[in-house]
Scaffold this motif. Structure first.
Motif, PDB file in Angstrom:
ATOM      1  N   ASP A   1       5.675 -10.314  11.703  1.00 11.61           N
ATOM      2  CA  ASP A   1       5.262  -9.425  10.615  1.00 11.61           C
ATOM      3  C   ASP A   1       6.440  -8.540  10.209  1.00 11.61           C
ATOM      4  N   ASN A   2       6.870  -8.639   8.940  1.00 11.84           N
ATOM      5  CA  ASN A   2       7.990  -7.800   8.497  1.00 11.84           C
ATOM      6  C   ASN A   2       7.521  -6.467   7.902  1.00 11.84           C
ATOM      7  N   HIS A   3       6.231  -6.255   7.899  1.00 10.22           N
ATOM      8  CA  HIS A   3       5.634  -4.994   7.429  1.00 10.22           C
ATOM      9  C   HIS A   3       6.191  -4.542   6.085  1.00 10.22           C
ATOM     10  N   GLY A   4       6.291  -5.493   5.167  1.00  9.98           N
ATOM     11  CA  GLY A   4       6.690  -5.166   3.798  1.00  9.98           C
ATOM     12  C   GLY A   4       8.156  -4.857   3.610  1.00  9.98           C
ATOM     13  N   LEU A   5       8.991  -5.190   4.602  1.00 11.85           N
ATOM     14  CA  LEU A   5      10.420  -4.889   4.492  1.00 11.85           C
ATOM     15  C   LEU A   5      11.026  -5.550   3.266  1.00 11.85           C
ATOM     16  N   HIS A   6      10.572  -6.741   2.936  1.00  9.15           N
ATOM     17  CA  HIS A   6      11.159  -7.484   1.815  1.00  9.15           C
ATOM     18  C   HIS A   6      10.867  -6.816   0.465  1.00  9.15           C
ATOM     19  N   THR A   7       9.903  -5.924   0.400  1.00  4.66           N
ATOM     20  CA  THR A   7       9.552  -5.262  -0.864  1.00  4.66           C
ATOM     21  C   THR A   7      10.175  -3.877  -0.997  1.00  4.66           C
TER      22      THR A   7
END
Length: 333
Positions: free
Chosen positions: A233-239
């Motif tokens: 889970d990247n916890h929205g890092l890409h956004t």
């Protein structure tokens, strides 16, 4: 006058009778408070196997050693006996401990003393200590000659290899500084065998940051093991409002009782980036890659990268992807 005399005599006799009866009912207490103290009491120290007067022990074999202090005659009072640290290079509370005062309770003839050897998991040179039991008691009619017991403690090498998988990193989300651990970035580490099959060892796949893995002889018999990371889970890092950056993985390694420790860096070609999607973001194909190889051989642990192995080639095969998928299903967080 005659009448008065008779009455007086009767009253006097009655009083005498009362006094006589009172003396007969009073209990006999003579001698009830006397305390008998035995004289010339002597004491001896009896070692309980495996304790001996002198011994060499391995720190790894931590445990309790015992002895008995006996006296020849019971006393009507408590007897306190001192146990002293006479000499040594070992540290009490870290390497060993002991009962520094023994109590032989009144009307008893013995007490058990304890000496404990402790394992601190720190690399140390050979240490020693000497204890003196007795030679100092609290009543004058008892004599307990001093007895010494000595220990030599040899450093112990742990059977286990401790690994810590680090992937935390600071970054800027616009004008706000954050960390991967702080946002809940979740990277798991799976252990595959020499044939890249799941070993079902999921200790380092538990939502920790960092993740911890203990390599033990029981779970890791002689053989080769490959560690793969899986971005759960990247916890929205890409956004987030931050330029793409690399997320390198390092592996801290140490072994209790050894002075050898360090850090192993993942090869750059296997590192992921902040734009990679995790399994929770719906990426079921490639959020994983190779980290390190562990070779176990009769208690010797060797960490290697991909160069001397076939991992670099095999990692692209569907075998690894299927193994990781199966591991995700088996691993219950």
């Amino acid at each position: 006058m005659k009448k008065i005399t008779k009455q007086f005599i009767f009253s006097a006799l009655s009083m005498t009778a009362l006094l006589f009866v009172g003396c007969q009912e009073e209990p006999e207490l003579t001698g009830q408070s006397t305390v008998e103290v035995a004289q010339n009491v002597t004491g001896t120290v009896q070692f309980v196997a495996p304790l001996a007067a002198t011994q060499t022990v391995n720190e790894k074999n931590e445990g309790k050693y015992q002895y008995k202090l006996n006296i020849t005659n019971a006393q009507p009072v408590d007897i306190y006996v001192k146990v002293k640290l006479k000499s040594g290079t070992a540290t009490r509370g870290m390497d060993f401990d002991f009962d520094d005062q023994l109590l032989i309770k009144a009307y008893t003839t013995s007490v058990t003393g304890n000496i404990s050897i402790l394992s601190d998991g720190v690399f140390e040179a050979t240490e020693n200590f000497v204890l003196e039991i007795g030679g100092d008691v609290n009543i004058s009619n008892a004599s307990i000659p001093a007895t010494t017991v000595s220990f030599t403690i040899v450093n112990a090498l742990s059977d286990n290899l401790d690994l810590k998988f680090n992937f935390n990193k600071s970054f800027s989300d616009g004008s706000v500084t954050k960390t991967l651990c702080g946002i809940g970035y979740d990277m798991d580490f799976y252990v595959l065998d020499a044939n890249l099959k799941d070993t079902k060892i999921y200790q380092a796949a538990a939502s920790g940051c960092p993740e911890i893995l203990t390599v033990t002889p029981a779970k890791f018999p002689n053989g080769t093991y490959h560690i793969y990371y899986d971005l759960y889970d990247n916890h929205g890092l890409h956004t987030m409002n931050t330029p793409e950056f690399t997320i390198p993985i390092s592996v801290d390694y140490s072994r209790g009782g050894s002075n050898v420790s360090g850090s192993f860096n993942q090869e750059a070609k296997f590192a992921t980036t902040s734009k990679a999607l995790g399994y929770e973001q719906g990426n079921t194909s490639e959020p994983f890659d190779y980290v390190v190889t562990i070779i176990v051989n009769n208690g010797v642990y060797t960490l290697k990268n991909s160069v001397p192995t076939t991992v670099a080639t095999l990692k692209t095969a569907n075998t690894v992807l299927n193994t990781i998928k199966q591991a995700r299903m088996n691993n219950k967080k």
